[in-house]
Design an enzyme around this catalytic site. Structure first.
Site, PDB file in Angstrom:
ATOM      1  N   GLU A  93       0.835  -1.213   0.000  1.00 39.41           N
ATOM      2  CA  GLU A  93       0.000   0.000   0.000  1.00 39.41           C
ATOM      3  C   GLU A  93       0.865   1.256   0.000  1.00 39.41           C
ATOM      4  O   GLU A  93       1.772   1.401   0.828  1.00 39.41           O
ATOM      5  CB  GLU A  93      -0.896  -0.017   1.249  1.00 39.41           C
ATOM      6  CG  GLU A  93      -1.855   1.155   1.324  1.00 39.41           C
ATOM      7  CD  GLU A  93      -2.765   1.112   2.551  1.00 39.41           C
ATOM      8  OE1 GLU A  93      -2.981   0.025   3.116  1.00 39.41           O
ATOM      9  OE2 GLU A  93      -3.236   2.187   2.945  1.00 39.41           O
ATOM     10  N   ASP A 153       4.816 -14.386  11.642  1.00 40.28           N
ATOM     11  CA  ASP A 153       3.456 -14.813  11.290  1.00 40.28           C
ATOM     12  C   ASP A 153       2.487 -13.638  11.480  1.00 40.28           C
ATOM     13  O   ASP A 153       2.015 -13.377  12.578  1.00 40.28           O
ATOM     14  CB  ASP A 153       3.092 -15.998  12.216  1.00 40.28           C
ATOM     15  CG  ASP A 153       1.726 -16.573  11.941  1.00 40.28           C
ATOM     16  OD1 ASP A 153       0.912 -15.908  11.273  1.00 40.28           O
ATOM     17  OD2 ASP A 153       1.461 -17.692  12.404  1.00 40.28           O
TER      18      ASP A 153
HETATM   19  C1  MEV Z   1      -5.409   3.353   5.544  1.00 39.20           C
HETATM   20  O1  MEV Z   1      -4.691   2.222   5.117  1.00 39.20           O
HETATM   21  C2  MEV Z   1      -5.339   3.507   7.045  1.00 39.20           C
HETATM   22  C3  MEV Z   1      -6.214   4.596   7.645  1.00 39.20           C
HETATM   23  O2  MEV Z   1      -7.557   4.438   7.190  1.00 39.20           O
HETATM   24  C4  MEV Z   1      -6.123   4.483   9.134  1.00 39.20           C
HETATM   25  C5  MEV Z   1      -7.085   5.346   9.892  1.00 39.20           C
HETATM   26  O3  MEV Z   1      -8.164   5.697   9.372  1.00 39.20           O
HETATM   27  O4  MEV Z   1      -6.772   5.640  11.059  1.00 39.20           O
HETATM   28  C6  MEV Z   1      -5.771   5.964   7.167  1.00 39.20           C
END
Ligand code: MEV
Length: 423
Positions: free
Chosen positions: A83, A278
């Site tokens: 990501e 893990d």
């Molecule tokens: C995205 O991968 C993670 C978030 O949605 C976490 C959050 O909302 O605290 C940005």
């Protein structure tokens, strides 16, 4: 005729034969099938010893997070993650946290729990006490299963017995608490639990079914805390109240808590994966721990100190190992452990907790100020540019235009690329 996924003897085939079988099944071209056999760091034979029916290895990007200071030590943190924004977000948070001296961490002893389930007992409460009477004997027998662990200073430390009410009646659940030192410890505790089962049946007259570790490793806790000076937070100190509000929202509402905790796990799971640990076990443990009060809540806490600085803390189970698992086999995991500079599983878990806390800080900060799309979209735009066929310098140019326009979409990317190529 419909193809069958029953491939007799798949596990006995060579890797090449398996690739051929998948190629035939999925009508892969020779070029596609060649991708399966292509490896970088983890060679096919090592992979073949790690899991069954190997046909290839799977790569995801490995990035490095700068700016981290943990217990006054400068640390570079490699994360394996697909990501975009995870790395940049943590780097940003770690920079702010430096204003307060970095992350400070600690942990419990590395105690894992294994459960032994006994059913069909008429007098479960008496059975519980009968098992507890044999505490010393149980510890001794458990430790006989793993003399090496005992030599290294680990081993079974204690037992607990619970009577659990279920739809199938009361069950007597014995927990053995085992210090697994630098191992994640699943194999060690499962072996001990299996060895103890016959004695428990004999003492209670019941029938033992499950003998397995618990991923709710709440005796193996890693903790991290940090402070961000109010003048070191961007865009300004006003965002501190926003962060605390965002935390309070997550702590009160499971719909938000799930997303909040997913953000924490963005960093944690990526480091767990990068070190060959893990990640499913860690994820299960973290979420079960978040729900330990009977309500699913935020994993970290955010508050203000008496000077108005932002203070964060996180405690969660992190059953991570350095020995006995993929960490000791996977060449990239070994290298990553070296980059982290950790010598014990406990140190590794503590850095991982710091990573989770930093990740939460960056998400809550962005969410309670400019929003996360700005940062996300810049990187996402590059992916979109590549997706529509941009190459070399074109990628940056298309992505920049998409981000400027705030329209990070495939159709617009196609148009921009076309204009770029035929001005
Ligand atoms: C995205 O991968 C993670 C978030 O949605 C976490 C959050 O909302 O605290 C940005």
């Amino acid at each position: 005729m419909e193809k069958s996924s029953r491939i007799p003897g798949l596990h006995k085939m060579t890797i090449e034969e398996r690739i051929e079988a998948v190629k035939a099944f999925a009508d892969l071209s020779s070029d596609e099938a060649a991708l399966l056999g292509r490896c970088s760091v983890l060679d096919l034979n090592t992979a073949d010893r790690m899991i069954e029916n190997v046909i290839g290895t799977f790569e995801i990007p490995l990035g490095v997070v700068p700016n981290m200071v943990v217990n006054s030590r400068e640390v570079l943190v490699p994360l394996a993650v697909e990501e975009s924004s995870v790395i940049a977000a943590l780097a940003n948070a770690a920079k702010m946290v430096r204003s307060g001296g970095g992350f400070f961490t600690s942990s419990s002893a590395p105690i894992m729990i294994a459960q032994i389930q006994t059913v069909d007992i008429a007098d479960p409460f008496a059975a519980k006490v009968k098992i507890l009477e044999r505490r010393e004997e149980i510890i001794l027998k458990a430790n006989e299963q793993d003399p090496i662990l005992v030599k290294l200073g680990g081993g079974c430390r204690d037992i607990e017995v619970r009577v659990v009410d279920t739809v199938k009646g009361p069950m007597v659940i014995t927990h053995i608490l085992v210090d697994t030192r630098d191992a994640m410890g699943a194999n060690a505790v499962n072996t001990m639990a299996e060895a103890l089962a016959p004695s428990i049946e004999e003492w209670t007259g019941g029938k033992v079914f499950l003998r397995i570790l618990s991923n709710l490793a709440d005796r193996r806790i890693a903790r991290a805390r940090c402070l961000v000076k109010k003048d070191a937070i961007s865009p300004g100190p006003e965002v501190i109240d926003g962060i605390i509000n965002a935390w309070a929202f997550a702590d009160a509402d499971p719909y938000r808590a799930a997303t909040n905790n997913k953000g924490i796990m963005n960093g944690i799971s990526s480091l767990v994966l990068a070190t060959g640990n893990d990640y499913r076990a860690i994820e299960a443990g973290a979420h079960a721990y978040a729900a330990r009060t009977g309500k699913y809540r935020a994993l970290a806490q955010w508050e203000k100190d008496s000077d108005g600085n932002l203070v964060g803390s996180l405690e969660l189970p992190l059953a991570m190992g350095l020995v006995g698992g993929a960490t000791a086999i996977h060449p990239m995991a070994k290298l990553i452990v070296k980059v982290l500079g950790v010598k014990t599983a406990t140190e590794l878990a503590e850095i991982t907790a710091a990573v989770g806390l930093g990740q939460n800080l960056s998400a809550l900060r962005a969410l309670s100020s400019e929003g996360i799309q700005k940062g996300h979209m810049t990187l996402h735009a590059k992916n979109i540019a590549v997706m529509v066929g941009a190459e070399g310098d074109e990628i940056e140019l298309v992505a920049k235009k998409l981000a400027e326009e705030g329209k990070v979409r495939v159709d617009r990317a196609e148009e921009i690329l076309k204009q770029l190529r035929n001005p």
